[in-house]
Design a protein around this motif. Sequence first.
Motif, PDB file in Angstrom:
ATOM      1  N   ARG A  67       0.833  -1.215   0.000  1.00 47.49           N
ATOM      2  CA  ARG A  67       0.000   0.000   0.000  1.00 47.49           C
ATOM      3  C   ARG A  67       0.864   1.260   0.000  1.00 47.49           C
ATOM      4  O   ARG A  67       0.572   2.216  -0.717  1.00 47.49           O
ATOM      5  N   GLU A  68       1.918   1.252   0.778  1.00 46.53           N
ATOM      6  CA  GLU A  68       2.845   2.399   0.810  1.00 46.53           C
ATOM      7  C   GLU A  68       3.493   2.598  -0.555  1.00 46.53           C
ATOM      8  O   GLU A  68       3.593   3.722  -1.048  1.00 46.53           O
ATOM      9  N   PHE A  69       3.940   1.495  -1.150  1.00 49.44           N
ATOM     10  CA  PHE A  69       4.612   1.579  -2.443  1.00 49.44           C
ATOM     11  C   PHE A  69       3.663   2.098  -3.522  1.00 49.44           C
ATOM     12  O   PHE A  69       4.016   2.998  -4.297  1.00 49.44           O
ATOM     13  N   GLN A  70       2.445   1.551  -3.573  1.00 41.09           N
ATOM     14  CA  GLN A  70       1.502   2.002  -4.593  1.00 41.09           C
ATOM     15  C   GLN A  70       1.121   3.463  -4.406  1.00 41.09           C
ATOM     16  O   GLN A  70       0.995   4.210  -5.379  1.00 41.09           O
ATOM     17  N   ALA A  71       0.976   3.901  -3.180  1.00 35.72           N
ATOM     18  CA  ALA A  71       0.686   5.321  -2.935  1.00 35.72           C
ATOM     19  C   ALA A  71       1.820   6.196  -3.454  1.00 35.72           C
ATOM     20  O   ALA A  71       1.579   7.275  -4.005  1.00 35.72           O
ATOM     21  N   ALA A  72       3.049   5.725  -3.321  1.00 29.36           N
ATOM     22  CA  ALA A  72       4.211   6.505  -3.778  1.00 29.36           C
ATOM     23  C   ALA A  72       4.204   6.677  -5.293  1.00 29.36           C
ATOM     24  O   ALA A  72       4.464   7.774  -5.793  1.00 29.36           O
ATOM     25  N   PHE A  73       3.895   5.632  -6.048  1.00 26.42           N
ATOM     26  CA  PHE A  73       3.953   5.811  -7.499  1.00 26.42           C
ATOM     27  C   PHE A  73       2.659   6.372  -8.085  1.00 26.42           C
ATOM     28  O   PHE A  73       2.659   6.922  -9.180  1.00 26.42           O
ATOM     29  N   VAL A  74       1.567   6.309  -7.341  1.00 24.06           N
ATOM     30  CA  VAL A  74       0.304   6.864  -7.841  1.00 24.06           C
ATOM     31  C   VAL A  74       0.172   8.349  -7.513  1.00 24.06           C
ATOM     32  O   VAL A  74      -0.254   9.139  -8.346  1.00 24.06           O
ATOM     33  N   THR A  98      12.434  -2.625  -7.554  1.00 22.61           N
ATOM     34  CA  THR A  98      13.553  -3.512  -7.213  1.00 22.61           C
ATOM     35  C   THR A  98      13.822  -3.444  -5.717  1.00 22.61           C
ATOM     36  O   THR A  98      13.916  -4.478  -5.044  1.00 22.61           O
ATOM     37  N   ASP A  99      13.920  -2.241  -5.178  1.00 21.17           N
ATOM     38  CA  ASP A  99      14.157  -2.072  -3.738  1.00 21.17           C
ATOM     39  C   ASP A  99      13.021  -2.668  -2.921  1.00 21.17           C
ATOM     40  O   ASP A  99      13.249  -3.340  -1.916  1.00 21.17           O
ATOM     41  N   ARG A 100      11.799  -2.437  -3.364  1.00 18.90           N
ATOM     42  CA  ARG A 100      10.628  -2.936  -2.649  1.00 18.90           C
ATOM     43  C   ARG A 100      10.631  -4.471  -2.642  1.00 18.90           C
ATOM     44  O   ARG A 100      10.329  -5.104  -1.643  1.00 18.90           O
ATOM     45  N   THR A 101      11.007  -5.082  -3.744  1.00 15.80           N
ATOM     46  CA  THR A 101      11.053  -6.542  -3.836  1.00 15.80           C
ATOM     47  C   THR A 101      12.167  -7.107  -2.960  1.00 15.80           C
ATOM     48  O   THR A 101      11.957  -8.080  -2.237  1.00 15.80           O
ATOM     49  N   VAL A 102      13.336  -6.487  -3.009  1.00 14.71           N
ATOM     50  CA  VAL A 102      14.467  -6.949  -2.196  1.00 14.71           C
ATOM     51  C   VAL A 102      14.138  -6.830  -0.709  1.00 14.71           C
ATOM     52  O   VAL A 102      14.460  -7.722   0.079  1.00 14.71           O
ATOM     53  N   GLU A 103      13.461  -5.759  -0.330  1.00 12.96           N
ATOM     54  CA  GLU A 103      13.130  -5.519   1.073  1.00 12.96           C
ATOM     55  C   GLU A 103      12.307  -6.662   1.675  1.00 12.96           C
ATOM     56  O   GLU A 103      12.505  -7.029   2.825  1.00 12.96           O
ATOM     57  N   GLN A 104      11.408  -7.226   0.908  1.00 13.61           N
ATOM     58  CA  GLN A 104      10.553  -8.308   1.411  1.00 13.61           C
ATOM     59  C   GLN A 104      10.712  -9.569   0.560  1.00 13.61           C
ATOM     60  O   GLN A 104       9.771 -10.320   0.351  1.00 13.61           O
ATOM     61  N   LEU A 151       9.514  -5.946 -18.845  1.00 12.83           N
ATOM     62  CA  LEU A 151      10.200  -5.137 -17.835  1.00 12.83           C
ATOM     63  C   LEU A 151       9.994  -5.674 -16.422  1.00 12.83           C
ATOM     64  O   LEU A 151      10.867  -5.519 -15.563  1.00 12.83           O
ATOM     65  N   LEU A 152       8.865  -6.309 -16.163  1.00 13.59           N
ATOM     66  CA  LEU A 152       8.581  -6.840 -14.835  1.00 13.59           C
ATOM     67  C   LEU A 152       9.187  -8.225 -14.602  1.00 13.59           C
ATOM     68  O   LEU A 152       9.438  -8.607 -13.455  1.00 13.59           O
ATOM     69  N   ALA A 153       9.423  -8.960 -15.666  1.00  8.41           N
ATOM     70  CA  ALA A 153       9.904 -10.341 -15.534  1.00  8.41           C
ATOM     71  C   ALA A 153      11.179 -10.469 -14.690  1.00  8.41           C
ATOM     72  O   ALA A 153      11.257 -11.365 -13.847  1.00  8.41           O
ATOM     73  N   PRO A 154      12.177  -9.605 -14.847  1.00  6.80           N
ATOM     74  CA  PRO A 154      13.397  -9.765 -14.042  1.00  6.80           C
ATOM     75  C   PRO A 154      13.176  -9.569 -12.540  1.00  6.80           C
ATOM     76  O   PRO A 154      14.040  -9.910 -11.736  1.00  6.80           O
ATOM     77  N   LEU A 155      12.023  -9.022 -12.161  1.00  7.98           N
ATOM     78  CA  LEU A 155      11.753  -8.758 -10.752  1.00  7.98           C
ATOM     79  C   LEU A 155      10.863  -9.820 -10.098  1.00  7.98           C
ATOM     80  O   LEU A 155      10.412  -9.638  -8.968  1.00  7.98           O
ATOM     81  N   ALA A 156      10.664 -10.938 -10.785  1.00 10.21           N
ATOM     82  CA  ALA A 156       9.972 -12.067 -10.160  1.00 10.21           C
ATOM     83  C   ALA A 156      10.823 -12.514  -8.974  1.00 10.21           C
ATOM     84  O   ALA A 156      12.040 -12.676  -9.096  1.00 10.21           O
ATOM     85  N   ALA A 157      10.204 -12.687  -7.834  1.00  9.99           N
ATOM     86  CA  ALA A 157      10.957 -13.007  -6.614  1.00  9.99           C
ATOM     87  C   ALA A 157      11.848 -14.243  -6.755  1.00  9.99           C
ATOM     88  O   ALA A 157      13.003 -14.205  -6.321  1.00  9.99           O
ATOM     89  N   PRO A 158      11.382 -15.353  -7.363  1.00  9.55           N
ATOM     90  CA  PRO A 158      12.275 -16.506  -7.484  1.00  9.55           C
ATOM     91  C   PRO A 158      13.530 -16.209  -8.309  1.00  9.55           C
ATOM     92  O   PRO A 158      14.635 -16.615  -7.942  1.00  9.55           O
ATOM     93  N   LEU A 159      13.369 -15.492  -9.414  1.00 12.40           N
ATOM     94  CA  LEU A 159      14.520 -15.146 -10.247  1.00 12.40           C
ATOM     95  C   LEU A 159      15.446 -14.179  -9.518  1.00 12.40           C
ATOM     96  O   LEU A 159      16.667 -14.353  -9.497  1.00 12.40           O
ATOM     97  N   LEU A 160      14.872 -13.159  -8.906  1.00  4.89           N
ATOM     98  CA  LEU A 160      15.685 -12.176  -8.200  1.00  4.89           C
ATOM     99  C   LEU A 160      16.442 -12.823  -7.034  1.00  4.89           C
ATOM    100  O   LEU A 160      17.627 -12.554  -6.833  1.00  4.89           O
ATOM    101  N   ALA A 161      15.786 -13.706  -6.304  1.00  2.00           N
ATOM    102  CA  ALA A 161      16.458 -14.406  -5.205  1.00  2.00           C
ATOM    103  C   ALA A 161      17.620 -15.246  -5.728  1.00  2.00           C
ATOM    104  O   ALA A 161      18.705 -15.255  -5.141  1.00  2.00           O
ATOM    105  N   GLN A 162      17.411 -15.938  -6.837  1.00  4.10           N
ATOM    106  CA  GLN A 162      18.477 -16.753  -7.419  1.00  4.10           C
ATOM    107  C   GLN A 162      19.653 -15.891  -7.861  1.00  4.10           C
ATOM    108  O   GLN A 162      20.812 -16.219  -7.603  1.00  4.10           O
ATOM    109  N   ARG A 163      19.368 -14.780  -8.505  1.00  3.11           N
ATOM    110  CA  ARG A 163      20.456 -13.908  -8.987  1.00  3.11           C
ATOM    111  C   ARG A 163      21.216 -13.280  -7.815  1.00  3.11           C
ATOM    112  O   ARG A 163      22.441 -13.256  -7.803  1.00  3.11           O
TER     113      ARG A 163
END
Length: 188
Positions: A67-74, A98-104, A151-163
Amino acid sequence: MRRERTDAARNRAKILAAAEAIVAARGVQGLSMAEVAAAAGVGVGTLYRRFGDRSGLAYALIDAREREFQAAFVEGPPPLGPGAEPAERARAFLRALTDRTVEQLDLLLMAETAGPTARFGGAYDAYHAHLVMLIGLARPEADAYCLADALLAPLAAPLLAQRLRGCGVAVERVKSALDELLAGVLAR
């Protein structure tokens, strides 16, 4: 919609803060309903009534940040929010996502692997629609719908965690690659 009672809202905030602290210290695997209840100063029954189970609590943690993240970009300040050029906003959005995904990452990894299409819907749809809009403004002739997925594909959590964890790729390297990918998408 019924408003949440003041004491219930206070308890919810305490529970989420306690759960966040436990996840930060021990990861998602360390998230125990009994420990969260003790740390928040509420009964375990309250926790189960409110969140159902451990995964319900994890989703509540994701939702609060989401909710915080969506409020920031909207509606937040530029360049992430309105007021910047579409290309600048898209770059800021992908970097912030990217930061939001890494954070959680552990919570999102659990959520995105719950089923074959668990990643899609909800937040993904909001991200996708946002990028479709920005790409469409920057390049009206482009297939913004499919490009947003690319553009969103590289930020899938499983891929990002692996990288990040399996390959030792730095977060800044991921952001730089997304910058290049976006530049290619927006090139005329």
